[in-house]
Design a protein around this motif. Structure first.
Motif, PDB file in Angstrom:
ATOM      1  N   ASP A   1     -57.149  29.657  37.160  1.00 33.09           N
ATOM      2  CA  ASP A   1     -58.221  29.667  36.157  1.00 33.09           C
ATOM      3  C   ASP A   1     -58.781  31.065  35.966  1.00 33.09           C
ATOM      4  O   ASP A   1     -59.048  31.506  34.834  1.00 33.09           O
ATOM      5  N   VAL A   2     -58.973  31.819  37.071  1.00 34.78           N
ATOM      6  CA  VAL A   2     -59.498  33.195  36.977  1.00 34.78           C
ATOM      7  C   VAL A   2     -58.499  34.081  36.240  1.00 34.78           C
ATOM      8  O   VAL A   2     -58.886  34.897  35.376  1.00 34.78           O
ATOM      9  N   GLU A   3     -57.227  33.940  36.533  1.00 30.14           N
ATOM     10  CA  GLU A   3     -56.212  34.741  35.845  1.00 30.14           C
ATOM     11  C   GLU A   3     -56.190  34.417  34.351  1.00 30.14           C
ATOM     12  O   GLU A   3     -56.042  35.309  33.505  1.00 30.14           O
ATOM     13  N   LYS A   4     -56.354  33.157  33.982  1.00 31.36           N
ATOM     14  CA  LYS A   4     -56.394  32.767  32.569  1.00 31.36           C
ATOM     15  C   LYS A   4     -57.601  33.389  31.879  1.00 31.36           C
ATOM     16  O   LYS A   4     -57.492  33.885  30.750  1.00 31.36           O
ATOM     17  N   LEU A   5     -58.741  33.359  32.581  1.00 27.46           N
ATOM     18  CA  LEU A   5     -59.947  33.953  31.997  1.00 27.46           C
ATOM     19  C   LEU A   5     -59.785  35.442  31.794  1.00 27.46           C
ATOM     20  O   LEU A   5     -60.215  35.999  30.774  1.00 27.46           O
ATOM     21  N   ILE A   6     -59.173  36.095  32.759  1.00 29.26           N
ATOM     22  CA  ILE A   6     -58.982  37.545  32.656  1.00 29.26           C
ATOM     23  C   ILE A   6     -58.018  37.845  31.507  1.00 29.26           C
ATOM     24  O   ILE A   6     -58.227  38.766  30.713  1.00 29.26           O
ATOM     25  N   ARG A   7     -56.956  37.086  31.332  1.00 30.05           N
ATOM     26  CA  ARG A   7     -55.976  37.310  30.272  1.00 30.05           C
ATOM     27  C   ARG A   7     -56.532  36.986  28.882  1.00 30.05           C
ATOM     28  O   ARG A   7     -56.099  37.530  27.900  1.00 30.05           O
ATOM     29  N   ASN A   8     -57.415  36.066  28.794  1.00 33.15           N
ATOM     30  CA  ASN A   8     -57.934  35.645  27.506  1.00 33.15           C
ATOM     31  C   ASN A   8     -58.993  36.595  26.946  1.00 33.15           C
ATOM     32  O   ASN A   8     -59.615  36.312  25.946  1.00 33.15           O
ATOM     33  N   GLY A   9     -59.211  37.669  27.593  1.00 34.40           N
ATOM     34  CA  GLY A   9     -60.096  38.647  27.009  1.00 34.40           C
ATOM     35  C   GLY A   9     -61.474  38.682  27.600  1.00 34.40           C
ATOM     36  O   GLY A   9     -62.287  39.477  27.179  1.00 34.40           O
ATOM     37  N   ASN A  10     -61.777  37.859  28.487  1.00 35.19           N
ATOM     38  CA  ASN A  10     -63.110  37.927  29.075  1.00 35.19           C
ATOM     39  C   ASN A  10     -63.196  39.077  30.039  1.00 35.19           C
ATOM     40  O   ASN A  10     -64.280  39.495  30.402  1.00 35.19           O
ATOM     41  N   GLY A  11     -62.114  39.619  30.424  1.00 31.24           N
ATOM     42  CA  GLY A  11     -62.136  40.735  31.368  1.00 31.24           C
ATOM     43  C   GLY A  11     -61.888  42.061  30.688  1.00 31.24           C
ATOM     44  O   GLY A  11     -61.634  43.052  31.333  1.00 31.24           O
ATOM     45  N   ASP A  12     -61.979  42.192  29.266  1.00 36.01           N
ATOM     46  CA  ASP A  12     -61.691  43.435  28.564  1.00 36.01           C
ATOM     47  C   ASP A  12     -62.898  44.340  28.472  1.00 36.01           C
ATOM     48  O   ASP A  12     -62.850  45.349  27.818  1.00 36.01           O
ATOM     49  N   HIS A  13     -63.957  44.070  28.942  1.00 34.72           N
ATOM     50  CA  HIS A  13     -65.171  44.859  28.771  1.00 34.72           C
ATOM     51  C   HIS A  13     -65.049  46.188  29.359  1.00 34.72           C
ATOM     52  O   HIS A  13     -64.888  46.704  30.251  1.00 34.72           O
TER      53      HIS A  13
END
Length: 132
Positions: A120-132
């Motif tokens: 789930d964390v990897e999906k969140l990071i890939r989906n753009g929530n980690g682009d900041h």
């Protein structure tokens, strides 16, 4: 008619010295053998009396000891204490083991949850929530 044989204190008897020595030896050997046999019989009698006493004590012990009428030896008391101590240890280990029975199930469940969280964390990071 025959005359009876009269022996008085003054009657003289002639006998060869060899015969006298043989008679003395036979009396000595007979006396020695008698006292030897008597001593052997006394030794056997003493042994039998001692064995009889031991048998009586053994019989008393065999009957009274299992009933607890003779008490406990110090070694037995120590063994009973050790058995009680070991029994207590086994009970506490059994309780601990019962508590640990479910640990494998819980660990497997938590592994699955952690794997799911990582995905789930990897999906969140890939989906753009980690682009900041």
């Amino acid at each position: 008619m025959t005359k009876p044989l009269k022996i008085s204190e003054q009657a003289a008897v002639q006998m060869p010295m060899k015969t006298v020595a043989s008679l003395i030896m036979m009396v000595a050997i007979g006396t020695w053998a008698y006292f030897g046999l008597h001593e052997t019989l006394n030794a056997h009698s003493t042994k039998i009396e001692l064995m009889q006493k031991d048998l009586e004590h053994n019989t008393e012990f065999r009957i009274k000891y299992p009933r607890g009428e003779l008490g406990q030896s110090s070694g037995e008391a120590e063994l009973f204490m050790l058995v009680e101590h070991m029994s207590g240890l086994i009970e506490s280990m059994d309780e601990e083991l019962k508590g640990m029975r479910n640990n494998k199930i819980n660990i497997d469940f938590l592994k699955e949850q952690v794997s799911k969280l990582q995905v789930d964390v990897e999906k969140l990071i890939r989906n753009g929530n980690g682009d900041h």
